[in-house]
Design an enzyme around this catalytic site. Structure first.
Site, PDB file in Angstrom:
ATOM      1  N   HIS A 207       0.968  -6.314 -28.520  1.00 46.60           N
ATOM      2  CA  HIS A 207       1.360  -6.822 -27.204  1.00 46.60           C
ATOM      3  C   HIS A 207       2.201  -8.089 -27.268  1.00 46.60           C
ATOM      4  O   HIS A 207       2.648  -8.579 -26.233  1.00 46.60           O
ATOM      5  CB  HIS A 207       0.127  -7.080 -26.325  1.00 46.60           C
ATOM      6  CG  HIS A 207      -0.626  -8.307 -26.721  1.00 46.60           C
ATOM      7  ND1 HIS A 207      -1.534  -8.299 -27.741  1.00 46.60           N
ATOM      8  CD2 HIS A 207      -0.590  -9.577 -26.257  1.00 46.60           C
ATOM      9  CE1 HIS A 207      -2.038  -9.518 -27.888  1.00 46.60           C
ATOM     10  NE2 HIS A 207      -1.472 -10.322 -26.998  1.00 46.60           N
TER      11      HIS A 207
HETATM   12  C1  UD1 Z   1      -1.752 -12.986 -22.455  1.00 45.76           C
HETATM   13  C2  UD1 Z   1      -1.717 -14.260 -23.296  1.00 45.76           C
HETATM   14  C3  UD1 Z   1      -1.859 -13.892 -24.776  1.00 45.76           C
HETATM   15  C4  UD1 Z   1      -3.084 -13.032 -25.011  1.00 45.76           C
HETATM   16  C5  UD1 Z   1      -3.004 -11.812 -24.115  1.00 45.76           C
HETATM   17  C6  UD1 Z   1      -4.221 -10.919 -24.286  1.00 45.76           C
HETATM   18  C7  UD1 Z   1      -0.349 -16.111 -22.418  1.00 45.76           C
HETATM   19  C8  UD1 Z   1       0.919 -16.842 -22.612  1.00 45.76           C
HETATM   20  N1  UD1 Z   1      -0.464 -14.987 -23.142  1.00 45.76           N
HETATM   21  O1  UD1 Z   1      -0.575 -12.242 -22.775  1.00 45.76           O
HETATM   22  O2  UD1 Z   1      -2.005 -15.084 -25.519  1.00 45.76           O
HETATM   23  O3  UD1 Z   1      -3.125 -12.638 -26.370  1.00 45.76           O
HETATM   24  O4  UD1 Z   1      -2.922 -12.247 -22.754  1.00 45.76           O
HETATM   25  O5  UD1 Z   1      -4.131  -9.765 -23.532  1.00 45.76           O
HETATM   26  O6  UD1 Z   1      -1.185 -16.547 -21.679  1.00 45.76           O
HETATM   27  N2  UD1 Z   1      -0.569  -7.113 -16.892  1.00 45.76           N
HETATM   28  C9  UD1 Z   1      -1.208  -6.148 -16.138  1.00 45.76           C
HETATM   29  N3  UD1 Z   1      -2.526  -6.317 -15.863  1.00 45.76           N
HETATM   30  C10 UD1 Z   1      -3.218  -7.410 -16.269  1.00 45.76           C
HETATM   31  C11 UD1 Z   1      -2.541  -8.389 -17.016  1.00 45.76           C
HETATM   32  C12 UD1 Z   1      -1.236  -8.236 -17.330  1.00 45.76           C
HETATM   33  O7  UD1 Z   1      -0.631  -5.147 -15.759  1.00 45.76           O
HETATM   34  O8  UD1 Z   1      -4.416  -7.497 -15.972  1.00 45.76           O
HETATM   35  C13 UD1 Z   1       0.858  -6.926 -17.237  1.00 45.76           C
HETATM   36  C14 UD1 Z   1       1.815  -7.497 -16.257  1.00 45.76           C
HETATM   37  O9  UD1 Z   1       2.899  -6.636 -16.183  1.00 45.76           O
HETATM   38  C15 UD1 Z   1       2.275  -8.789 -16.912  1.00 45.76           C
HETATM   39  C16 UD1 Z   1       2.163  -8.492 -18.382  1.00 45.76           C
HETATM   40  O10 UD1 Z   1       1.098  -7.530 -18.495  1.00 45.76           O
HETATM   41  O11 UD1 Z   1       3.545  -9.168 -16.533  1.00 45.76           O
HETATM   42  C17 UD1 Z   1       1.865  -9.709 -19.197  1.00 45.76           C
HETATM   43  O12 UD1 Z   1       0.666 -10.367 -18.747  1.00 45.76           O
HETATM   44  P1  UD1 Z   1       0.421 -11.929 -19.042  1.00 45.76           P
HETATM   45  O13 UD1 Z   1      -0.939 -12.331 -18.654  1.00 45.76           O
HETATM   46  O14 UD1 Z   1       1.541 -12.699 -18.484  1.00 45.76           O
HETATM   47  O15 UD1 Z   1       0.562 -12.041 -20.621  1.00 45.76           O
HETATM   48  P2  UD1 Z   1      -0.020 -11.125 -21.777  1.00 45.76           P
HETATM   49  O16 UD1 Z   1       1.103 -10.458 -22.452  1.00 45.76           O
HETATM   50  O17 UD1 Z   1      -1.173 -10.276 -21.312  1.00 45.76           O
END
Ligand code: UD1
Length: 370
Positions: A207
């Site tokens: 991821h």
């Molecule tokens: C975040 C953390 C990362 C951690 C990871 C674990 C930061 C900078 N990054 O990354 O350190 O290893 O979580 O999973 O804080 N999304 C969903 N549903 C959710 C959450 C996210 O659909 O419940 C999708 C959304 O499209 C979003 C993307 O995933 O834009 C990224 O989510 P985000 O929380 O911004 O960062 P992660 O890549 O999950």
């Protein structure tokens, strides 16, 4: 009674806070207020973790959801301040390195409330990772820094943190692993009854933006992984960010032509069952590097660096970077039985949260605010 405001936001935070909440509730004189920023949301990415790990329902959910780093961080800060003001707060405890960690630490520090950072001092020395910025900044403004490994303490001292503020306690993520190992869901159940697959598979998670946001990098990596799957079938619970990239870049056919079994994100106990039964882990996650080390399962990490070097020096982890050639070479070594010998790092013994709360109790008494 002293009140610690505990903050969670994203999936790995839930796993780390569970034993801390348990240790606080077992101790007289300290209570917790739990704030969920809502960075991760929904059943797969959030609710299932609270249910399975017995984490109390958050006292407050800020419901920030997904957006750009700046927007997400700013929104957490704006909403966390009134949440903090709405009740007692003798200290704010943050875990890990996600955007919720730095956002809430910053709000607390500006209000003069002591900041406690659990999993302090980890450094990849790669400022292109958003998490590295979060780690460096959170540690800079923390009053108490609990570390998982000796190298973390060295990093902090090199950055000028006073030794008095650093306490080596071990790894709360491993507390959760040990506490729940007996409850792990058998892999065969998660794999819909496919016993041959459950008996022989590698577990894949991906991821990191550096791997999945760039189509050229991601394509080469997926193709190499697809090749590996023809020798050892692969089980791949897909993070939402990665699922979006696969859709946007049209990489579905690469997966369809391979022996990669794609799953939705899995709950903690299902992940633990997969981790326990797989032959090999392929990952870019920090948590899985640690969990595979604790279980002694070989792990090939698809990154050029790690903020968790103890998983390489002591544990079962090998860094392979993003290069398909290196990945295939290291996989060849694994198949030839040339895996490395590994041991469990010091203080990864399931008692880190108890050590934290023991120490915190004394520290709060000495450093109480008037
Ligand atoms: C975040 C953390 C990362 C951690 C990871 C674990 C930061 C900078 N990054 O990354 O350190 O290893 O979580 O999973 O804080 N999304 C969903 N549903 C959710 C959450 C996210 O659909 O419940 C999708 C959304 O499209 C979003 C993307 O995933 O834009 C990224 O989510 P985000 O929380 O911004 O960062 P992660 O890549 O999950």
């Amino acid at each position: 009674m002293k009140t610690i405001v505990c903050v969670v936001g994203a999936r790995p935070n839930f796993i780390k806070i569970a034993p801390i909440m348990r240790a606080i509730s077992a101790r007289r004189g300290i209570s917790a207020r739990l704030v969920h920023t809502g960075q991760h949301y929904g059943s797969d990415m959030s609710d299932s973790f609270f249910e399975e790990l017995g984490i109390p329902k958050p006292d407050i959910n800020l419901e920030v959801g997904s957006s750009s780093h700046a927007f997400q961080t700013a929104e957490i800060m704006q909403k966390f301040e009134p949440a903090l003001d709405s009740g007692p707060a003798d200290a704010v405890l943050v875990v890990g390195d996600v955007n919720s960690t730095i956002a809430c630490a910053l709000v607390a520090a500006k209000k003069g409330i002591p900041v406690i950072h659990v999993e302090a001092g980890l450094r990849s020395f790669d400022r292109k990772m958003p998490e590295e910025i979060n780690r460096v900044l959170t540690d800079r403004i923390s009053d108490l820094l609990y570390t998982t490994s000796e190298d973390a303490e060295e990093n902090l001292i090199r950055e000028g943190v006073d030794r008095e503020h650093i306490v080596f306690v071990g790894n709360v993520m491993i507390d959760t692993l040990m506490y729940n190992l007996d409850r792990a869901v058998p892999a065969v159940e998660t794999l819909g009854g496919d016993q041959p697959l459950a008996d022989n598979f590698a577990l894949l998670t991906l991821h990191r933006p550096s791997n999945v946001d760039d189509p050229a990098v991601f394509k080469l990596m997926l193709e190499a992984i697809a090749e590996i799957s023809r020798s050892l079938p692969i089980v791949f619970p897909v993070h939402p960010r990665t699922a979006k990239s696969i859709r946007d870049f049209g990489f579905g056919p690469i997966l369809e032509r391979s022996a990669i079994r794609v799953l939705e994100p899995v709950s903690y106990l299902r992940m633990l069952g997969l981790l326990r039964q797989c032959k090999l882990v392929l990952t870019d996650s920090g948590g899985l590097q640690e969990e595979s080390t604790a279980l002694g399962t070989p792990c090939l990490t698809l990154r050029n660096n790690t903020e968790r070097p103890v998983t390489v020096t002591d544990g079962s982890n090998t860094l392979v970077g993003a290069s398909p050639e290196t990945l295939l070479t290291e996989f060849g070594k694994f198949q030839a039985g040339l895996g490395k010998s590994a041991r469990i790092p010091p203080l990864w013994d399931g008692k880190a949260a108890e050590r934290i709360v023991d120490h915190l109790d004394g520290w709060l008494s000495k450093n109480a605010r008037p």
